[in-house]
Design an enzyme around this catalytic site. Structure first.
Site, PDB file in Angstrom:
ATOM      1  N   LYS A   1       0.833  -1.208   0.000  1.00  0.00           N
ATOM      2  CA  LYS A   1       0.000   0.000   0.000  1.00  0.00           C
ATOM      3  C   LYS A   1       0.862   1.249   0.000  1.00  0.00           C
ATOM      4  O   LYS A   1       0.506   2.250  -0.625  1.00  0.00           O
ATOM      5  CB  LYS A   1      -0.957  -0.006   1.193  1.00  0.00           C
ATOM      6  CG  LYS A   1      -2.068  -1.018   1.032  1.00  0.00           C
ATOM      7  CD  LYS A   1      -3.177  -0.778   2.029  1.00  0.00           C
ATOM      8  CE  LYS A   1      -4.376  -1.665   1.732  1.00  0.00           C
ATOM      9  NZ  LYS A   1      -5.458  -1.489   2.668  1.00  0.00           N
TER      10      LYS A   1
ATOM     11  N   LYS B   1      -8.882  -7.380 -10.999  1.00  0.00           N
ATOM     12  CA  LYS B   1      -9.984  -7.604 -10.054  1.00  0.00           C
ATOM     13  C   LYS B   1     -10.924  -6.411 -10.060  1.00  0.00           C
ATOM     14  O   LYS B   1     -10.457  -5.270 -10.173  1.00  0.00           O
ATOM     15  CB  LYS B   1      -9.376  -7.731  -8.647  1.00  0.00           C
ATOM     16  CG  LYS B   1      -9.953  -8.824  -7.806  1.00  0.00           C
ATOM     17  CD  LYS B   1      -9.183  -8.968  -6.519  1.00  0.00           C
ATOM     18  CE  LYS B   1      -9.786  -8.135  -5.412  1.00  0.00           C
ATOM     19  NZ  LYS B   1      -9.355  -8.468  -4.084  1.00  0.00           N
TER      20      LYS B   1
ATOM     21  N   LYS C   1     -12.872  -0.449  -6.880  1.00  0.00           N
ATOM     22  CA  LYS C   1     -13.204   0.976  -7.045  1.00  0.00           C
ATOM     23  C   LYS C   1     -11.968   1.790  -7.377  1.00  0.00           C
ATOM     24  O   LYS C   1     -12.047   2.789  -8.072  1.00  0.00           O
ATOM     25  CB  LYS C   1     -13.845   1.518  -5.768  1.00  0.00           C
ATOM     26  CG  LYS C   1     -15.305   1.161  -5.704  1.00  0.00           C
ATOM     27  CD  LYS C   1     -15.993   1.903  -4.610  1.00  0.00           C
ATOM     28  CE  LYS C   1     -15.284   1.711  -3.310  1.00  0.00           C
ATOM     29  NZ  LYS C   1     -16.042   1.003  -2.281  1.00  0.00           N
TER      30      LYS C   1
HETATM   31  P1  AMP Z   1     -12.209  -3.837  -0.171  1.00  0.00           P
HETATM   32  O1  AMP Z   1     -13.154  -2.684  -0.106  1.00  0.00           O
HETATM   33  O2  AMP Z   1     -11.435  -3.952  -1.446  1.00  0.00           O
HETATM   34  O3  AMP Z   1     -11.334  -3.936   1.055  1.00  0.00           O
HETATM   35  O4  AMP Z   1     -13.093  -5.149  -0.150  1.00  0.00           O
HETATM   36  C1  AMP Z   1     -13.981  -5.486   0.876  1.00  0.00           C
HETATM   37  C2  AMP Z   1     -14.284  -6.967   0.775  1.00  0.00           C
HETATM   38  O5  AMP Z   1     -14.749  -7.309  -0.523  1.00  0.00           O
HETATM   39  C3  AMP Z   1     -13.060  -7.852   1.036  1.00  0.00           C
HETATM   40  O6  AMP Z   1     -13.477  -8.968   1.800  1.00  0.00           O
HETATM   41  C4  AMP Z   1     -12.626  -8.305  -0.327  1.00  0.00           C
HETATM   42  O7  AMP Z   1     -12.029  -9.575  -0.299  1.00  0.00           O
HETATM   43  C5  AMP Z   1     -13.930  -8.334  -1.109  1.00  0.00           C
HETATM   44  N1  AMP Z   1     -13.664  -7.997  -2.508  1.00  0.00           N
HETATM   45  C6  AMP Z   1     -13.274  -6.794  -2.986  1.00  0.00           C
HETATM   46  N2  AMP Z   1     -13.141  -6.821  -4.339  1.00  0.00           N
HETATM   47  C7  AMP Z   1     -13.462  -8.082  -4.722  1.00  0.00           C
HETATM   48  C8  AMP Z   1     -13.539  -8.739  -5.994  1.00  0.00           C
HETATM   49  N3  AMP Z   1     -13.283  -8.096  -7.140  1.00  0.00           N
HETATM   50  N4  AMP Z   1     -13.902 -10.036  -6.018  1.00  0.00           N
HETATM   51  C9  AMP Z   1     -14.198 -10.698  -4.879  1.00  0.00           C
HETATM   52  N5  AMP Z   1     -14.151 -10.148  -3.659  1.00  0.00           N
HETATM   53  C10 AMP Z   1     -13.790  -8.849  -3.565  1.00  0.00           C
END
Ligand code: AMP
Length: 303
Positions: free
Chosen positions: A113, A200, A203
Site C-alpha cells: 500500500k 480484479k 473501485k
Molecule cells: P475492499 O473494499 O477492497 O477492502 O473489499 C472489501 C471486501 O470485498 C473484502 O473482503 C474483499 O475480499 C472483497 N472484494 C473486494 N473486491 C473483490 C472482488 N473483485 N472479487 C471478490 N471479492 C472482492
C-alpha cells in the site's frame, strides 16, 4: 470442548459504493454464515483513515455502509461501528506494546500500500496509521474473542500477527484471556472488472471498472453489454472476460441457464450477446430487491 457456536469476526471499510466484488466476495457470505456462527461484523472506519480519504464524508459513508450491508440481509444486531467503541483504540495501544516494530515492518500489505501511494506521487503521505493498522486489526479481532476470521490470502499474515499478539499477551499476563483466531476459508468468487477482465473488480481502478450493487438498472445493463469478452488469449481456452460472465451467473445461482450457455460455448454456438443478456437479467433480479431494501431502511426515521 463446550458445545457453543463459534465466534466469527469480519469487517469492511466504508469506502463508498458496494460493488459486485464486495457482495459476492464478502457480504453475501456474511449473510450465509450469520446463523451458523455467532457473527460480529464491523464497519471499520478507523482503517479508512490509513489511506487518502475525504474527512467530511467519513461519517456519512460509515452509516451508508451499515445501511447497505443491512439491505443485503445482515442483521443489525450483528453489526458494529468501530469508532463508536473506544475499546478498539485502547486495545490497539496495549497491543502496540505487545508486538515489535520489526514484525510490523515485515507486513507485506504495508509495503504494497505504501508503494501504491508512492506510484503516482513520490512525495505521497504514507501515514504512521498505515504502518500500525494490523495492530488495530488485531484489536478488532481479539476484542470479540473471534475463533474464526474469513480471510483472503492477502490477510493471512495479519491474522498470524493477531495470533502472535494474543499468545504474547496471554503469556505476559499469565492468563488464557484472548482466543487464538483461525482463518475461515470459504469459497467466494473473485469478480473481475468488466472493462478489463485481467484485473480484479475494484473501485480504485475507476468508475467503469466496478458495478455498483445499488446502481441503476440502466447502468448495469450498459456496463454488462459493453463488457470485454476477447482479451487476446489463445482461442482454445475461455477468455478471462467470458469466464467472468459465467462466474457472475454462477454467483447469482443461475445454474440452469449457465449450463445451457456453457453447452453452447462448447459446441461453438454461443453468442456473447445472449450470455450478456443472461447476466444483465440475473444482476437486475439480484439488485432490484436490495435497492428496495436500502430505500426502506433509509426512509426509516428510527435509523
Ligand atoms: P475492499 O473494499 O477492497 O477492502 O473489499 C472489501 C471486501 O470485498 C473484502 O473482503 C474483499 O475480499 C472483497 N472484494 C473486494 N473486491 C473483490 C472482488 N473483485 N472479487 C471478490 N471479492 C472482492
Amino acid at each position: 470442548m463446550e458445545n457453543r457456536k463459534k465466534n466469527v469476526l469480519s469487517a469492511i471499510q466504508p469506502t463508498g459504493d458496494l460493488h459486485l466484488g464486495n457482495y459476492f466476495g464478502a457480504v453475501k457470505n456474511w449473510v450465509a454464515i450469520q446463523e451458523k456462527y455467532n457473527a460480529v461484523y464491523g464497519v471499520v472506519n478507523y482503517h479508512t483513515m490509513t489511506m487518502p480519504y475525504k474527512a467530511a464524508n467519513l461519517q456519512e459513508a460509515t452509516w451508508k455502509m451499515i445501511f447497505m450491508v443491512m439491505a443485503c440481509g445482515v442483521k443489525v444486531e450483528n453489526l458494529f461501528i468501530q469508532s463508536l467503541i473506544p475499546e478498539h483504540a485502547e486495545l490497539t495501544w496495549i497491543f502496540g506494546c505487545t508486538c515489535s516494530y520489526g514484525e510490523l515492518a515485515r507486513m507485506t500489505q504495508f509495503k504494497d500500500k505504501g508503494e501504491q501511494l508512492k506510484e503516482g506521487d513520490k512525495e505521497a503521505f504514507v501515514s504512521a496509521g498505515l504502518f500500525y493498522y494490523p495492530v488495530l486489526q488485531a484489536a478488532d479481532i481479539l476484542i470479540y474473542h473471534a475463533d474464526l476470521v474469513p480471510v483472503g490470502k492477502d490477510q493471512e499474515q495479519h491474522l498470524e500477527l493477531s495470533r502472535n499478539i494474543a499468545a504474547r499477551f496471554n503469556r505476559q499476563f499469565n492468563k488464557e484471556y484472548f482466543v487464538h483466531p483461525e482463518p475461515l476459508y470459504t469459497e467466494t468468487p473473485k469478480v473481475l472488472s468488466l472493462a478489463d477482465p485481467t484485473r480484479k473488480m475494484s473501485k480504485s481502478l475507476g468508475e467503469k471498472h466496478y458495478v455498483n450493487l445499488f446502481g441503476d438498472a440502466d447502468r448495469i445493463r450498459k456496463q454488462v453489454r459493453s463488457a470485454v469478452t476477447d482479451t487476446g488469449e489463445r482461442n482454445d481456452v475461455m477468455s478471462a472476460g467470458v469466464s467472468n460472465l459465467f462466474e457472475l451467473l454462477k454467483a447469482c445461482e443461475k445454474h440452469d441457464i449457465r449450463q445451457s450457455l456453457l453447452d453452447d460455448y462448447s459446441s461453438g454456438a454461443l453468442k456473447y450477446a445472449d450470455l450478456k443478456e443472461a447476466v444483465v437479467e440475473a444482476l437486475i433480479e439480484l439488485t432490484q430487491p436490495l435497492k428496495e431494501n436500502l430505500a426502506a431502511i433509509q426512509a426509516d426515521k428510527r435509523m
